[in-house]
Scaffold this motif. Structure first.
Motif, mmCIF file in Angstrom:
data_model
loop_
_atom_site.group_PDB
_atom_site.id
_atom_site.type_symbol
_atom_site.label_atom_id
_atom_site.label_comp_id
_atom_site.label_asym_id
_atom_site.label_seq_id
_atom_site.Cartn_x
_atom_site.Cartn_y
_atom_site.Cartn_z
ATOM 1 N N SER A 174 0.855 -1.184 0.000
ATOM 2 C CA SER A 174 0.000 0.000 0.000
ATOM 3 C C SER A 174 0.895 1.240 0.000
ATOM 4 N N ALA A 175 0.288 2.388 -0.221
ATOM 5 C CA ALA A 175 1.062 3.630 -0.237
ATOM 6 C C ALA A 175 1.746 3.848 1.108
ATOM 7 N N THR A 176 1.038 3.594 2.179
ATOM 8 C CA THR A 176 1.618 3.774 3.520
ATOM 9 C C THR A 176 2.786 2.819 3.727
ATOM 10 N N GLU A 177 2.614 1.567 3.334
ATOM 11 C CA GLU A 177 3.686 0.584 3.493
ATOM 12 C C GLU A 177 4.916 0.989 2.686
ATOM 13 N N GLY B 68 2.639 11.742 10.398
ATOM 14 C CA GLY B 68 1.524 12.154 11.236
ATOM 15 C C GLY B 68 0.731 10.977 11.782
ATOM 16 N N THR B 69 1.421 9.930 12.184
ATOM 17 C CA THR B 69 0.766 8.746 12.738
ATOM 18 C C THR B 69 1.549 8.273 13.957
ATOM 19 N N SER B 70 1.169 7.161 14.541
ATOM 20 C CA SER B 70 1.857 6.661 15.735
ATOM 21 C C SER B 70 3.026 5.747 15.350
ATOM 22 N N PRO B 71 4.040 5.667 16.216
ATOM 23 C CA PRO B 71 5.156 4.747 15.952
ATOM 24 C C PRO B 71 4.690 3.291 15.826
ATOM 25 N N LYS B 72 3.650 2.913 16.574
ATOM 26 C CA LYS B 72 3.125 1.546 16.501
ATOM 27 C C LYS B 72 2.541 1.275 15.106
ATOM 28 N N SER B 73 1.832 2.249 14.543
ATOM 29 C CA SER B 73 1.285 2.106 13.192
ATOM 30 C C SER B 73 2.408 1.951 12.177
ATOM 31 N N VAL B 74 3.478 2.708 12.377
ATOM 32 C CA VAL B 74 4.633 2.622 11.480
ATOM 33 C C VAL B 74 5.265 1.231 11.585
ATOM 34 N N ALA B 75 5.449 0.747 12.810
ATOM 35 C CA ALA B 75 6.055 -0.580 13.007
ATOM 36 C C ALA B 75 5.182 -1.667 12.386
ATOM 37 N N ASN B 76 3.872 -1.548 12.545
ATOM 38 C CA ASN B 76 2.965 -2.540 11.954
ATOM 39 C C ASN B 76 3.020 -2.499 10.425
ATOM 40 N N ALA B 77 3.025 -1.297 9.857
ATOM 41 C CA ALA B 77 3.091 -1.168 8.401
ATOM 42 C C ALA B 77 4.407 -1.739 7.865
ATOM 43 N N LEU B 78 5.495 -1.493 8.581
ATOM 44 C CA LEU B 78 6.793 -2.024 8.162
ATOM 45 C C LEU B 78 6.800 -3.555 8.237
ATOM 46 N N ALA B 79 6.211 -4.106 9.288
ATOM 47 C CA ALA B 79 6.143 -5.568 9.417
ATOM 48 C C ALA B 79 5.298 -6.171 8.296
ATOM 49 N N ARG B 80 4.171 -5.521 7.973
ATOM 50 C CA ARG B 80 3.340 -6.004 6.865
ATOM 51 C C ARG B 80 4.107 -5.952 5.548
ATOM 52 N N ASN C 103 15.967 4.574 4.377
ATOM 53 C CA ASN C 103 16.742 5.811 4.495
ATOM 54 C C ASN C 103 17.256 6.054 5.913
ATOM 55 N N GLY C 104 16.995 5.126 6.830
ATOM 56 C CA GLY C 104 17.570 5.207 8.166
ATOM 57 C C GLY C 104 16.726 5.912 9.201
ATOM 58 N N LEU C 105 15.498 6.225 8.883
ATOM 59 C CA LEU C 105 14.641 6.874 9.869
ATOM 60 C C LEU C 105 14.113 5.848 10.862
ATOM 61 N N SER C 106 14.018 6.256 12.107
ATOM 62 C CA SER C 106 13.450 5.378 13.126
ATOM 63 C C SER C 106 11.935 5.395 12.998
ATOM 64 N N PRO C 107 11.245 4.416 13.597
ATOM 65 C CA PRO C 107 9.779 4.444 13.551
ATOM 66 C C PRO C 107 9.201 5.732 14.146
ATOM 67 N N ALA C 108 9.825 6.260 15.188
ATOM 68 C CA ALA C 108 9.328 7.500 15.790
ATOM 69 C C ALA C 108 9.470 8.674 14.818
ATOM 70 N N GLN C 109 10.616 8.750 14.129
ATOM 71 C CA GLN C 109 10.827 9.825 13.164
ATOM 72 C C GLN C 109 9.863 9.684 11.989
ATOM 73 N N THR C 110 9.661 8.457 11.531
ATOM 74 C CA THR C 110 8.747 8.211 10.426
ATOM 75 C C THR C 110 7.320 8.568 10.828
ATOM 76 N N ALA C 111 6.939 8.188 12.053
ATOM 77 C CA ALA C 111 5.593 8.491 12.540
ATOM 78 C C ALA C 111 5.360 9.995 12.576
#
Length: 184
Positions: free
Chosen positions: A138-141, A162-174, A150-158
């Protein structure tokens, strides 16, 4: 195969290299047998042999002849338990990222430039991977994967998305699961 004597065990327990080598040589068939029985992703045969050796050293340290059990039987049980424990640990979900990662090539100073065939195969694999990224994610993934590359942490990406670090981690895992081809 001769029995391991109490004297040899005492020497091995005190750190005598020759005695340790003799005990290892005597028990190596049991270690090798265990290495052929136990397998897990991310755990090579050599790793299982090493775990068996650790079990053997533990047996040498903790064996008590007064218990009435022959050393070979006690050591075989310690070896088997160490190898089983290693397999159980390797199969735990927290080790999954390590089990499915790609090892980095060894650098030994030799010329490792790929030939034309390897370059063509690598180019095709890269094209396939990019196609998979564009068609299966998906676009988010895709955004999360790109940020991770590019080396960004989940917190920086979130924060950027404009989303939560948990959402970022889940999208990355998917995304990783989809790219590996293991849907679950």
């Amino acid at each position: 195969m001769q029995k391991i004597s109490e004297e040899l065990l005492a020497q091995a327990r005190s750190g005598d290299e020759t005695a340790n080598a003799a005990v290892i040589a005597h028990m190596m068939p049991a270690i090798q047998k265990g290495a052929s029985l136990y397998q897990a992703p991310g755990l090579d045969r050599e790793d299982i042999v090493q775990e068996g050796l650790i079990g053997l050293f533990s047996a040498v340290r903790s064996y008590r002849p007064a218990a009435g059990v022959p050393f070979a039987a006690f050591a075989a049980a310690c070896i088997r338990n160490a190898q089983q424990d290693a397999c159980k640990m390797a199969l735990r979900k927290k080790h999954a990222p390590l089990n499915f990662s790609v090892p980095l090539p060894d650098v030994d100073g030799t010329d490792t430039r790929p030939g034309p065939e390897e370059q063509a195969i690598a180019s095709e694999a890269c094209a396939d991977a990019l196609h998979k990224v564009h068609t299966e994610l998906s676009a988010t993934e895709r955004k999360v994967l790109l940020a991770s590359v590019n080396g960004l942490s989940p917190a920086q990406t979130a924060k950027t998305l404009g989303t939560s670090p948990k959402s970022v981690a889940n999208a990355l895992a998917r995304a990783r699961r989809k790219l590996r081809g293991t849907q679950s």
